[in-house]
Design an enzyme around this catalytic site. Structure first.
Site, mmCIF file in Angstrom:
data_model
loop_
_atom_site.group_PDB
_atom_site.id
_atom_site.type_symbol
_atom_site.label_atom_id
_atom_site.label_comp_id
_atom_site.label_asym_id
_atom_site.label_seq_id
_atom_site.Cartn_x
_atom_site.Cartn_y
_atom_site.Cartn_z
ATOM 1 N N ALA A 70 0.830 -1.201 0.000
ATOM 2 C CA ALA A 70 0.000 0.000 0.000
ATOM 3 C C ALA A 70 0.865 1.251 0.000
ATOM 4 C CB ALA A 70 -0.939 -0.010 1.209
ATOM 5 N N LEU A 71 1.087 1.801 -1.188
ATOM 6 C CA LEU A 71 1.877 3.011 -1.364
ATOM 7 C C LEU A 71 1.024 4.162 -1.907
ATOM 8 C CD1 LEU A 71 4.646 4.543 -1.612
ATOM 9 C CD2 LEU A 71 4.838 3.516 -3.901
ATOM 10 N N GLY A 127 0.481 9.423 -6.323
ATOM 11 C CA GLY A 127 0.753 8.211 -7.073
ATOM 12 C C GLY A 127 2.238 8.103 -7.360
ATOM 13 N N SER A 128 2.670 8.719 -8.459
ATOM 14 C CA SER A 128 4.083 8.665 -8.841
ATOM 15 C C SER A 128 4.960 9.555 -7.965
ATOM 16 C CB SER A 128 4.235 9.071 -10.310
ATOM 17 O OG SER A 128 3.561 8.155 -11.154
ATOM 18 N N ILE A 138 -7.171 -7.890 -36.536
ATOM 19 C CA ILE A 138 -7.136 -9.090 -37.380
ATOM 20 C C ILE A 138 -8.435 -9.882 -37.247
ATOM 21 C CG2 ILE A 138 -6.029 -11.364 -37.608
ATOM 22 C CD1 ILE A 138 -3.352 -9.910 -37.033
ATOM 23 N N GLY A 186 -14.714 -7.655 -36.937
ATOM 24 C CA GLY A 186 -15.851 -7.418 -36.056
ATOM 25 C C GLY A 186 -15.932 -8.402 -34.910
ATOM 26 N N GLU A 233 2.474 0.933 -11.344
ATOM 27 C CA GLU A 233 3.875 0.819 -10.929
ATOM 28 C C GLU A 233 4.772 1.755 -11.740
ATOM 29 O OE1 GLU A 233 5.543 -2.951 -9.911
ATOM 30 O OE2 GLU A 233 3.584 -3.792 -9.416
ATOM 31 N N SER A 280 4.356 5.203 -18.213
ATOM 32 C CA SER A 280 5.415 5.263 -19.233
ATOM 33 C C SER A 280 6.216 6.545 -19.106
ATOM 34 C CB SER A 280 4.797 5.169 -20.635
ATOM 35 O OG SER A 280 4.291 3.868 -20.879
ATOM 36 N N GLU A 281 5.537 7.615 -18.755
ATOM 37 C CA GLU A 281 6.227 8.896 -18.606
ATOM 38 C C GLU A 281 7.238 8.849 -17.456
ATOM 39 O OE1 GLU A 281 2.835 9.142 -21.043
ATOM 40 O OE2 GLU A 281 2.894 8.494 -18.941
#
Length: 387
Positions: free
Chosen positions: A124-125, A131-132, A337, A340, A363, A366-367
Site C-alpha cells: 500500500a503506497l 501516485g508517482s 485481425i 468485427g 507501478e 510510461s512517462e
C-alpha cells in the site's frame, strides 16, 4: 534465448506452461465476467512454489532466480492476466521487501506463509493524491510508546480485499520529505484497518483493486519494516523488481494475443482463401512477433542483471516501458485481425485488449519510466550500460 536457459529454468517454464494452460486458462473468461478472485488458482500456485519464487527454501520459498520467475510469470499472464498480477505483487514487491528488509522474526511470521502461498499480501503506497510522487502522501504513523498509530487512505491497492497482510508506507517525519517515509507490516483484522471502495475496472477484473483505510490503526512498534525513514527506499527497490514483473506480464498477454490472431487467421476465409495467406496480414504478424521477442529479451536481460547482483533500475524501467507499450500495440493489432468478431466477447482477444491497457499506467507510468531512464543516462557520464 531458450538455448541459453539453464535446465532448471527450462523445467520451470515447462511446468508452469502446462499448469497455466490446463488449469488457469480454462476459467479465465468466466472470472473476467464475474470478477471472481482466483483463490483456487492461487492455492495451487502456492503448492507449486509460484507465490514466493525468489524466496530461499529456508523461508518456504522456491529458491528460484529472477529469470525463472520471469518465465513462470509470463506463462501465467498468457493464461490469465488477473491471476498474474496477484502473483507479481506477491513475489516482486511483498515477499522481496520482507526478504530484503525484514527481521528474522518478521520473516518467520510473515514471509514464510506468504512465500508458501498460505496467505496473500498487498503493498500500500499509492494514495488518492499521491501516485508517482510518494512524498505527497498524507498517511501518517505516529509513535506512541511501543506502538505506531496509522491514519490515512491508500488507493488502487492490488489484492486489498483478499490480502491477510499489507506493507503500508506512512510519514513518520513530515519535514524530512522522502527520508521521512517509513514502512509497516499491518495484519488484516487489526482494529482501525478497513477495506474501502473496490474499483470496477476495465481489465484485470478478477483481481481486486481497493482502497485501504486506516483510522487510529494501532500496530506494535516491532512491525516497522526496516528502520524509520526506510519506507521510500523499500518502495523504490520493490518497484524496480515489480517493473520486471509487469514487463513479464506484458509479454505473456501479448503472446496470447498473437497466438489468438494466428489461430483466427488460419481459420478465417475471405475471397476464397484463408486470410493467413494475405501478404499484408503476414507482415503485420511478423512485426508483432518481432516486437514480442524484443520485449522478452529486454525483460530477461533485466532479470539476469538482477540475478548477477548488478544495478538494474534503468534496465527494469526500459523493459517495463517497452513491453507495456508493446502489448497495447499487439492486442490492438490482434483485435483488428479478428475484424468485427474481435469486438465481441466470443473471442478472448477483447479481454487481452482490456487487460493490457493498465500496464502502461501502474507501478510507474510510461512517462515516469522515461524520467527514470533519462536520469540514469545523464547521471552516468560514461554512458548507460545496457547489458
Amino acid at each position: 534465448m531458450t538455448s541459453e536457459l539453464t535446465h532448471e529454468q527450462q523445467m520451470i517454464q515447462s511446468m508452469v506452461r502446462e499448469f497455466a494452460r490446463k488449469v488457469v486458462a480454462t476459467t479465465a473468461a468466466e472470472r473476467d465476467r464475474t470478477k471472481a478472485f482466483p483463490i483456487e488458482n492461487i492455492k495451487q500456485m502456492g503448492e507449486l512454489g509460484l507465490m514466493g519464487m525468489m524466496v530461499p527454501l529456508e523461508y518456504e520459498g522456491a529458491g528460484a532466480d529472477a529469470v525463472g520467475y520471469v518465465l513462470a510469470l509470463t506463462e501465467i499472464a498468457a493464461a490469465c492476466a488477473s491471476t498474474a498480477v496477484v502473483m507479481s505483487v506477491q513475489n516482486s514487491i511483498v515477499c522481496e521487501s520482507l526478504l530484503r528488509y525484514g527481521t528474522e522474526d518478521q520473516k518467520k511470521k510473515y514471509l514464510c506463509p506468504l512465500a508458501g502461498g498460505e496467505i496473500i499480501g498487498a503493498f500500500a503506497l499509492t494514495e488518492p493524491h499521491a501516485g508517482s510522487d510518494p512524498v505527497r502522501q498524507t498517511t501518517t504513523a505516529e509513535r506512541n510508546g511501543n506502538h505506531y498509530i496509522i491514519n490515512g487512505t491508500k488507493r488502487f491497492i492490488t489484492s486489498g480485499e483478499n490480502c491477510k497482510v499489507a506493507i503500508v508506507t506512512a510519514k513518520t517525519d513530515d519535514g524530512a520529505r522522502h527520508k521521512g517515509i517509513s514502512a509497516f507490516i499491518v495484519e488484516k483484522g487489526t482494529p482501525g484497518f478497513m477495506v474501502g471502495h473496490t474499483e470496477d475496472k476495465l481489465g484485470l477484473r478478477a483481481s481486486d483493486t481497493t482502497d485501504l483505510i486506516f483510522e487510529d490503526c494501532r500496530i506494535p512498534a516491532e512491525n516497522i519494516l526496516g528502520e524509520e525513514g526506510d519506507g521510500f527506499r523499500i518502495a523504490m527497490s520493490g518497484l524496480d523488481s515489480g517493473r520486471i514483473g509487469i514487463a513479464a506480464q506484458s509479454v505473456g498477454v501479448a503472446r496470447a494475443a498473437l497466438d489468438a490472431a494466428v489461430r483466427y487467421a488460419r481459420e478465417r476465409e475471405q475471397f476464397g482463401q484463408s486470410i493467413s495467406k494475405f501478404q499484408g496480414l503476414r507482415w503485420i504478424v511478423a512485426d508483432m512477433a518481432t516486437e514480442i521477442e524484443a520485449a522478452r529479451q529486454l525483460t530477461l536481460s533485466a532479470a539476469a542483471m538482477k540475478d548477477r547482483g548488478e544495478p538494474y533500475t534503468a534496465q527494469a524501467s526500459m523493459a517495463k516501458l517497452f513491453a507495456s507499450e508493446m502489448v497495447n500495440r499487439i492486442t490492438g493489432k490482434a483485435l483488428q485481425i479478428h475484424g468485427g468478431y474481435g469486438f465481441t466477447k466470443d473471442y478472448p482477444v477483447e479481454r487481452y485488449f482490456r487487460d493490457a491497457r493498465v500496464f502502461t499506467i501502474y507501478e510507474g507510468t510510461s512517462e515516469i519510466q522515461r524520467i527514470v531512464i533519462s536520469n540514469h543516462i545523464f547521471k552516468d557520464k560514461r554512458q548507460l550500460r545496457t547489458g
